[in-house]
Design an enzyme around this catalytic site. Structure first.
Site, PDB file in Angstrom:
ATOM      1  N   GLU A 170       0.807  -1.221   0.000  1.00 39.69           N
ATOM      2  CA  GLU A 170       0.000   0.000   0.000  1.00 39.69           C
ATOM      3  C   GLU A 170       0.842   1.273   0.000  1.00 39.69           C
ATOM      4  O   GLU A 170       0.737   2.130   0.884  1.00 39.69           O
ATOM      5  CB  GLU A 170      -0.964   0.001   1.188  1.00 39.69           C
ATOM      6  CG  GLU A 170      -2.008  -1.072   1.100  1.00 39.69           C
ATOM      7  CD  GLU A 170      -3.094  -0.955   2.160  1.00 39.69           C
ATOM      8  OE1 GLU A 170      -4.132  -1.610   2.006  1.00 39.69           O
ATOM      9  OE2 GLU A 170      -2.895  -0.209   3.147  1.00 39.69           O
ATOM     10  N   GLU A 378      -5.303  -8.430   0.398  1.00 41.37           N
ATOM     11  CA  GLU A 378      -6.098  -8.105   1.587  1.00 41.37           C
ATOM     12  C   GLU A 378      -7.549  -7.891   1.182  1.00 41.37           C
ATOM     13  O   GLU A 378      -7.838  -7.276   0.157  1.00 41.37           O
ATOM     14  CB  GLU A 378      -5.606  -6.827   2.288  1.00 41.37           C
ATOM     15  CG  GLU A 378      -4.284  -6.943   3.002  1.00 41.37           C
ATOM     16  CD  GLU A 378      -3.902  -5.650   3.736  1.00 41.37           C
ATOM     17  OE1 GLU A 378      -4.823  -4.883   4.117  1.00 41.37           O
ATOM     18  OE2 GLU A 378      -2.700  -5.419   3.914  1.00 41.37           O
TER      19      GLU A 378
END
Length: 478
Positions: A170, A378
C-alpha cells in the site's frame, strides 16, 4: 454481465490470510530488534486510539507455532506476513541481526512443514527510525540502496522456500497518510513532499523487482496496491469527469507506473501545472521501465462515489478511527472531486462502504487495462466482535461480507480475470494501527484489548469454520 454458470476456482488457487509484523508480533525491542518509525509515532499523544501501541500486539513473535497450527487445522493454503526491517538490520543497514533473521527462518519453516505457502511482504510500513533520523527516510534517494540491500538479504535467505513476494504494501496509503494527512509517520502535510516521496518509493519498488529478476529468483514478485474503484454519483457529465479524474489521480497514478513504467499523462499534466510533479533524475525512466512485476497485489476494502468539487470546495477531512458510525469528515480534492455516500451500499461502523461488486469491477478494470494476474492480498471486515461466556464468537456479519466478496471474485474469474489467490485480512485479531484493538478483523479472536494484562488466548470465530469449509470446497459453493 450475467453468467448462466460460473467458472470454478483454479485447482491451485491460494486460499490464504494475512498480517503485518508491527500489528501482530510484539517483542518490539527483543532479540536485537531496532526501533521503527511506528515504535516512535505511537508515543505521540492522541495519534492512536487510547494510546495503543505494538509493544506486545498479539504476541505472535512468541506464539507463531500456535497460530500456524490453527492455520493448518483450517486448511489455509498460504499465509501472507511481513518482515520487520529492523529485526534484520536494526539501523536499516550494516551487520545482519542473526537472531531477527532466524525468527523468520523458523516461521517460514513452520509454514512449510504444515504445507502452507509463505507469502513474504518486504515492507509493511515499519521503516527503521535510524534512517528517518539520518536522511529523512523516504525523502532521500539513499533509501533505494538501503532497501535493495535489505531485500537482497531476504532473497538470499529464502531462495527456494518463499515463492511469492510482495515488495511494498500500500504505497499509496503510507505515502498519503504520512505526507498529506499527517496521520501516519512522519506526520507531515505537504503536497510537494508527498509526490517526491512517492516517486522515490516507485524507484525503490522498481529497484527491488529488478533485483529479484536479475538474481533469477524462483517465484513471483509484485507490489500490493490499495485499490478503491471510483464511481460517479450519477450520470451528470461533470460528476462522471470528477470520478474519472479521481481514478486517474488516485489509482492509475500508481498502477500505471507499476505496470507500464510511466505516469499517466493527464495526472502528470495536472501536477506540472501546479508545481507538484516529482523530480526526475538521469536513469529514473529506465529503472521504472525495467521492472515489471509478475503479479499485481490488490488490497480491496471499499469503493468510492464522487461528485465534482469546486476549487473553493472541501479538502482532506479526518478519518473515522473511533468506530463511531458517521463520524468521518467530508473529504475531497479542490477542483477535482469530493467523496459522497453511495445510497446503494451499506457502511461499516468505521464508515467503510461494503461493496462486493466493487471487487469484481476492480478486477475487471485491472484485467482490461493491464492484462496481469492479480493476487488479492487483503480483503476483510473490521468490526466489533463479542466473546460469549462460553468463548464463542458469532460473526455472521463477517461471513456475509467475505462470502459476497468470494462470489464476486468467482464472477470476475468467469469474466476472464486471472486471480492467483485470496488473502483475507486478517488471520488473528491484531492492532489496527490508529484504531487500537477494538476493530477486529480475524478468523481467530485474541483475548486482548486496549488495556494490558489480558490472557492473549486464541478462540475460533464462526468465520473460522466457514472459511475452513470454503477452502475444502475450493470456493465452488460460493
Amino acid at each position: 454481465m450475467e453468467h448462466k454458470q460460473l467458472d470454478q476456482f483454479p485447482e491451485d488457487f491460494l486460499w490464504g490470510s494475512a498480517s503485518a509484523a508491527y500489528q501482530v508480533e510484539g517483542a518490539w525491542n527483543g532479540d536485537g530488534k531496532g526501533v521503527s518509525v511506528w515504535d516512535e509515532f505511537v508515543r505521540i499523544p492522541n495519534k492512536t486510539f487510547k494510546g495503543t501501541n505494538g509493544n506486545v500486539a498479539v504476541d505472535h513473535y512468541h506464539r507463531y507455532k500456535e497460530d500456524i497450527a490453527l492455520m493448518a487445522e483450517q486448511g489455509l493454503k498460504t499465509y501472507r506476513f511481513s518482515v520487520a526491517w529492523t529485526r534484520i538490520f536494526p539501523n536499516g543497514r550494516g551487520e545482519i541481526n542473526e537472531a531477527g533473521l532466524q525468527f523468520y527462518k523458523d516461521l517460514v519453516d513452520e509454514l512449510i512443514v504444515h504445507n502452507i505457502e509463505p507469502m513474504l511482504t518486504l515492507y509493511h510500513w515499519d521503516l527503521p527510525q535510524a534512517l528517518q533520523d539520518e536522511y529523512q527516510g523516504w525523502e532521500s534517494r539513499n533509501i533505494i540502496e538501503d532497501f535493495t540491500n535489505y531485500a537482497t538479504t531476504l532473497f538470499e535467505a529464502f531462495r527456494g522456500k518463499v515463492n511469492y513476494w510482495v515488495s511494498l504494501n500500500e504505497q499509496n496509503i503510507f505515502t498519503s497518510l504520512g505526507y498529506l494527512m499527517a496521520a501516519h509517520p512522519p506526520g507531515v502535510t505537504d503536497s510537494k513532499r508527498f509526490y517526491e516521496v512517492n516517486h522515490i518509493a516507485n524507484l525503490v519498488n522498481a529497484s527491488v523487482i529488478k533485483k529479484f529478476h536479475d538474481m533469477e529468483m524462483p517465484g513471483k514478485i509484485g507490489p500490493s496496491f490499495a485499490y478503491t474503484p471510483n464511481y460517479s454519483l450519477d450520470s451528470n457529465p461533470v460528476n462522471v469527469l470528477a470520478a474519472e479524474d479521481t481514478e486517474e489521480l488516485n489509482a492509475n497514478f500508481w498502477m500505471d507506473v507499476y505496470l507500464y513504467g510511466k505516469y499517466p499523462i493527464v495526472a502528470m499534466k495536472y501536477l506540472k501545472d501546479r508545481g507538484l510533479a516529482p523530480t526526475f533524475e538521469a536513469g529514473d525512466e529506465e529503472l521504472l521501465a525495467a521492472a515489471k512485476p509478475d503479479f499485481l497485489g490488490i488490497n480491496y476494502y471499499q469503493s468510492a462515489t464522487d461528485v465534482f468539487n469546486p476549487t473553493d470546495g472541501v479538502g482532506l477531512g479526518k478519518m473515522n478511527t473511533t468506530g463511531k458510525k458517521g463520524s468521518s469528515e467530508e473529504s475531497g480534492t479542490p477542483g477535482v472531486s469530493k467523496r459522497v455516500e453511495n445510497p446503494f451500499v451499506e457502511r461499516t461502523n468505521w464508515d467503510w462502504e461494503i461493496d462486493p461488486q466493487g471487487l469484481r469491477i476492480a478486477l475487471r478494470r485491472i484485467t482490461s487495462r493491464y492484462r496481469i494476474p492479480v493476487m488479492i492480498t487483503e480483503n476483510g471486515l473490521g468490526e466489533y466482535d463479542k466473546l460469549t461466556e462460553d468463548n464463542q464468537i458469532h460473526d455472521d456479519y463477517r461471513i456475509n461480507y467475505l462470502e459476497s466478496h468470494v462470489h464476486a471474485i468467482r464472477e470476475a474469474i468467469t469474466d476472464g480475470a486471472t486471480v492467483l489467490g485470496y488473502c483475507t485480512w486478517s488471520y488473528t485479531d491484531l492492532l489496527s494501527w490508529l484504531n487500537g484493538y477494538q476493530k477486529r478483523y480475524g478468523f481467530v479472536y485474541v483475548d486482548r484489548d486496549e488495556e494490558e494484562g489480558k490472557t492473549m488466548n486464541r478462540y475460533k470465530k464462526d468465520s473460522y469454520y466457514w472459511y475452513q469449509k470454503v477452502i475444502a470446497e475450493n470456493g465452488n459453493n460460493c
